[in-house]
Motif scaffolding. Structure first.
Motif, PDB file in Angstrom:
ATOM      1  N   TYR A 437       3.711  17.170  14.096  1.00 13.08           N
ATOM      2  CA  TYR A 437       4.033  18.293  13.203  1.00 13.08           C
ATOM      3  C   TYR A 437       4.652  17.811  11.886  1.00 13.08           C
ATOM      4  N   ARG A 438       4.158  18.365  10.798  1.00 10.56           N
ATOM      5  CA  ARG A 438       4.739  18.084   9.482  1.00 10.56           C
ATOM      6  C   ARG A 438       4.903  19.417   8.785  1.00 10.56           C
ATOM      7  N   VAL A 439       6.027  19.595   8.126  1.00 13.00           N
ATOM      8  CA  VAL A 439       6.256  20.883   7.468  1.00 13.00           C
ATOM      9  C   VAL A 439       5.173  21.094   6.407  1.00 13.00           C
ATOM     10  N   PRO A 440       4.432  22.232   6.517  1.00 15.29           N
ATOM     11  CA  PRO A 440       3.351  22.438   5.550  1.00 15.29           C
ATOM     12  C   PRO A 440       3.906  22.810   4.185  1.00 15.29           C
ATOM     13  N   ASN A 441       4.172  21.807   3.388  1.00 17.90           N
ATOM     14  CA  ASN A 441       4.801  22.006   2.100  1.00 17.90           C
ATOM     15  C   ASN A 441       4.043  21.123   1.119  1.00 17.90           C
ATOM     16  N   GLY A 442       3.773  21.643  -0.051  1.00 19.62           N
ATOM     17  CA  GLY A 442       3.005  20.888  -1.045  1.00 19.62           C
ATOM     18  C   GLY A 442       3.507  19.469  -1.206  1.00 19.62           C
ATOM     19  N   ASP A 443       4.832  19.338  -1.267  1.00 16.37           N
ATOM     20  CA  ASP A 443       5.424  18.023  -1.534  1.00 16.37           C
ATOM     21  C   ASP A 443       5.177  17.032  -0.407  1.00 16.37           C
ATOM     22  N   VAL A 444       5.153  17.583   0.817  1.00 15.76           N
ATOM     23  CA  VAL A 444       5.094  16.728   1.977  1.00 15.76           C
ATOM     24  C   VAL A 444       3.856  15.842   1.971  1.00 15.76           C
ATOM     25  N   HIS A 445       2.754  16.378   1.435  1.00 23.61           N
ATOM     26  CA  HIS A 445       1.536  15.576   1.434  1.00 23.61           C
ATOM     27  C   HIS A 445       1.666  14.343   0.540  1.00 23.61           C
ATOM     28  N   ASP A 446       2.599  14.440  -0.413  1.00 26.06           N
ATOM     29  CA  ASP A 446       2.833  13.265  -1.244  1.00 26.06           C
ATOM     30  C   ASP A 446       3.697  12.260  -0.511  1.00 26.06           C
ATOM     31  N   THR A 447       4.446  12.764   0.459  1.00 30.09           N
ATOM     32  CA  THR A 447       5.342  11.888   1.191  1.00 30.09           C
ATOM     33  C   THR A 447       4.616  11.352   2.410  1.00 30.09           C
ATOM     34  N   LYS A 448       4.699  10.051   2.592  1.00 30.00           N
ATOM     35  CA  LYS A 448       3.936   9.470   3.699  1.00 30.00           C
ATOM     36  C   LYS A 448       4.620   9.758   5.027  1.00 30.00           C
ATOM     37  N   GLY A 449       3.814   9.961   6.009  1.00 28.39           N
ATOM     38  CA  GLY A 449       4.390  10.228   7.333  1.00 28.39           C
ATOM     39  C   GLY A 449       3.300  10.489   8.340  1.00 28.39           C
ATOM     40  N   SER A 450       3.714  10.480   9.629  1.00 28.20           N
ATOM     41  CA  SER A 450       2.727  10.659  10.692  1.00 28.20           C
ATOM     42  C   SER A 450       3.031  11.884  11.541  1.00 28.20           C
ATOM     43  N   GLY A 451       4.219  12.459  11.357  1.00 24.11           N
ATOM     44  CA  GLY A 451       4.607  13.591  12.212  1.00 24.11           C
ATOM     45  C   GLY A 451       5.024  13.132  13.592  1.00 24.11           C
ATOM     46  N   LEU A 452       5.364  11.836  13.734  1.00 24.13           N
ATOM     47  CA  LEU A 452       5.744  11.321  15.057  1.00 24.13           C
ATOM     48  C   LEU A 452       7.226  11.008  15.159  1.00 24.13           C
ATOM     49  N   GLY A 453       7.864  10.724  13.998  1.00 26.99           N
ATOM     50  CA  GLY A 453       9.260  10.257  13.999  1.00 26.99           C
ATOM     51  C   GLY A 453      10.181  11.149  14.827  1.00 26.99           C
ATOM     52  N   LEU A 454      10.192  12.453  14.539  1.00 26.61           N
ATOM     53  CA  LEU A 454      11.132  13.347  15.230  1.00 26.61           C
ATOM     54  C   LEU A 454      10.728  13.573  16.696  1.00 26.61           C
ATOM     55  N   THR A 455       9.418  13.462  16.981  1.00 25.55           N
ATOM     56  CA  THR A 455       8.982  13.583  18.387  1.00 25.55           C
ATOM     57  C   THR A 455       9.593  12.447  19.190  1.00 25.55           C
ATOM     58  N   ILE A 456       9.565  11.243  18.602  1.00 23.39           N
ATOM     59  CA  ILE A 456      10.155  10.080  19.278  1.00 23.39           C
ATOM     60  C   ILE A 456      11.665  10.275  19.435  1.00 23.39           C
ATOM     61  N   VAL A 457      12.304  10.765  18.367  1.00 22.44           N
ATOM     62  CA  VAL A 457      13.765  11.006  18.411  1.00 22.44           C
ATOM     63  C   VAL A 457      14.094  11.953  19.561  1.00 22.44           C
ATOM     64  N   LYS A 458      13.359  13.041  19.656  1.00 22.68           N
ATOM     65  CA  LYS A 458      13.642  14.063  20.678  1.00 22.68           C
ATOM     66  C   LYS A 458      13.460  13.462  22.070  1.00 22.68           C
ATOM     67  N   HIS A 459      12.385  12.699  22.237  1.00 22.64           N
ATOM     68  CA  HIS A 459      12.126  12.122  23.551  1.00 22.64           C
ATOM     69  C   HIS A 459      13.254  11.178  23.953  1.00 22.64           C
ATOM     70  N   ILE A 460      13.644  10.317  23.009  1.00 22.04           N
ATOM     71  CA  ILE A 460      14.707   9.351  23.336  1.00 22.04           C
ATOM     72  C   ILE A 460      16.010  10.087  23.655  1.00 22.04           C
ATOM     73  N   MET A 461      16.309  11.127  22.897  1.00 22.68           N
ATOM     74  CA  MET A 461      17.545  11.888  23.146  1.00 22.68           C
ATOM     75  C   MET A 461      17.494  12.562  24.520  1.00 22.68           C
TER      76      MET A 461
END
Ligand code: ADP
Length: 492
Positions: A437-461
């Motif tokens: 999941y990535r916030v659907p925001n115009g700016d976000v597409h300029d920002t690199k990402g995979s939408g996995l970081g917070l999923t990993i954070v949640k799982h580890i927590m």
């Protein structure tokens, strides 16, 4: 569903037959009793004295009066016996006789033809002394001594005395038998305290003013069918509900699958883009260096720096994907030990401060004065913090400030990573931790990402029995707070 099944129809037939046999048995009892009386009269008439004869008749408590006429000289009345004979009975009996002479002649013919004493019932209403009486006709003796007779009696008393035991014997616990007077519905007897409306009823042969009713003790077949109907309707309703729920779940699943497929497609395009950019940069700068086109040492250093930075970005990206695929395959294991959260945070901070500074960030670390002991995997903790700091940097475009704070919240330890970046709209907060999941925001597409970081954070927590809280105001910044249970001796 409302109609009767074959079995139920069969049951109804059995029921009708049951009533027929009950009636037969009761009619038989009445017949036997009346036969006893007439046989006794036939046998003893003229043999015993009038008073003895009277005594014999009076043994039956339902006996009211007897009227006898000589068949050969009908003008002459022989007897009107019984304690009620003076209650104007004679006159009435006479009139009954005159109206039924044809009946008497027929009875006499039967008697003489086969010495068969037939008894003829009557359902004419007849009151004597304010009491409704029943009576039957018969013929005593034959030939010269033939006599016409009318026997008056109290049918209610007869039913109570002779039929009630019969009713009880037949009814047991399976049926409710009732006996009513047809004219006014007066209930003479019921085998049950309640006298439900009978499903079937028939008059008694020799007591045509009375009828016997029968009901099944457990209710009628129709009631059973109705009960079954409501049960079936309920079951049908439940089934419908389950089906609707099933359809809804299938529909929701399909929708989720479609969303996930869309997110996966976005993920692939994001990741390829993220990999392609550093690879192109590395390729370009490495080629430039290889061809010795760079003049100054300073420039060379700068290019090496760029190559190292892009390699580390690639490594990070690949590590994240590997970590996520391990989590997805449930293969991720944690080596939990007693850790001081302050130490982990300081280590990560030291490594990252250079990176933060390089990217023009102000940063600030505020650690709790005491140790914050938790039971955790130090590598996983580092991964969580790196992800959060990475995000804080990625999503702070103008005001570049990152603050990290550790502390105690009740019986729990926390680490908060705060930025003054773009923030997250409220309606997106609950979806942040979904995979891809990535916030659907115009700016976000300029920002690199995979939408996995917070999923990993949640799982580890989750694996550390911890939670993540997010506070964010769009345009002002976000705070991600990791909350852990404190280390306990039993954690060893
Ligand atoms: P990504 O690789 O896209 O950063 P994450 O799972 O780390 O994936 O984050 C999911 C989304 O949450 C991001 O795409 C971004 O829109 C939003 N997000 C995460 N952290 C922040 C933050 N500190 N500030 C603003 N938005 C954030």
């Amino acid at each position: 569903m409302n109609s009767l099944t074959v079995d139920e129809r069969e049951l109804e037939k059995i029921y009708e037959r049951q009533l027929e046999s009950v009636l037969f048995s009761i009619n038989q009892s009445v017949q036997d009793k009346v036969s006893d009386i007439t046989t006794m009269m036939d046998r003893d008439l003229g043999v015993v004295s009038d008073s003895e004869w009277m005594d014999e008749l009076s043994t039956y408590n339902f006996f009211w009066a007897l009227y006898l006429k000589d068949a050969n000289s009908p003008g002459e009345q022989l007897y009107t016996l019984g304690s009620h004979k003076d209650d104007g009975l004679e006159v009435v009996a006479d009139s009954i006789y005159s109206k039924n002479t044809a009946v008497f002649s027929r009875l006499l013919r039967y008697k003489e033809a086969g010495d068969f004493m037939k008894i003829e019932k009557s359902d004419n209403p007849f009151f004597n002394n304010g009491k409704e009486l029943d009576f039957f006709f018969f013929v005593l003796g034959s030939g010269e001594s033939a006599k016409y007779g009318i026997y008056f009696f109290d049918a209610v008393l007869m039913i109570e005395q002779y039929l009630v035991p019969k009713f009880q014997e037949i009814a047991r616990e399976d049926f409710i038998l009732t006996c009513r007077r047809i004219s006014d519905g007066y209930l003479v007897y019921s085998t049950s305290d309640q006298a439900p409306n009978s499903i079937q009823s028939e008059p008694i042969d020799l007591l045509p003013k009375y009828e016997i009713g029968i009901t099944r003790a457990g209710g009628t077949v129709e009631q059973a069918v109705n009960r079954r109907k409501s049960q079936s309707l309920l079951a049908l309703g439940l089934l419908m509900l389950v089906m609707i729920m099933g359809i809804y779940l299938v529909f929701r699943n399909i929708q989720q699958e479609m969303k996930l497929a869309q997110k996966k497609a976005d993920f692939v395009s994001n990741v390829s883009h993220e990999i392609r950019t550093p690879l192109a940069l590395i390729n370009m700068f490495a080629e430039t260096l290889l061809m010795d086109r760079v003049r100054t040492e300073e420039k060379k250093k700068e290019y090496y720096g760029i190559i190292t930075k892009e390699v580390s970005r690639l490594t990070n990206m690949i590590n994240r994907i590997l970590s996520f695929s391990k989590i997805e395959a449930s293969k991720r294991t944690y080596d939990k030990r007693q850790l001081d959260l302050n130490e982990v945070v300081k280590d990560v901070f030291n490594t990252y401060s250079y990176h933060l500074e390089n990217n023009g960030f102000h940063y600030h670390l505020n650690c709790h004065i005491e140790k914050l002991l938790v039971n955790a995997d130090s590598e996983a903790m580092t991964e969580v913090l790196v992800n959060l700091i990475d995000n804080a940097m990625k999503y702070s475009l103008e005001e570049k400030h990152v603050a990290i704070k550790t502390g105690l919240k009740g019986q729990r330890a926390f680490v908060a990573v705060e930025d003054h970046g773009m923030g997250i709209p409220k309606n997106q907060l609950d979806k942040l931790f979904e995979k891809f999941y990535r916030v659907p925001n115009g700016d976000v597409h300029d920002t690199k990402g995979s939408g996995l970081g917070l999923t990993i954070v949640k799982h580890i927590m989750d694996a550390h029995e911890g939670t993540v809280e997010v506070h964010s105001t769009p345009g002002k910044g976000s705070t991600f707070k990791l909350i852990f249970p404190l280390y306990k001796e039993e954690d060893v």
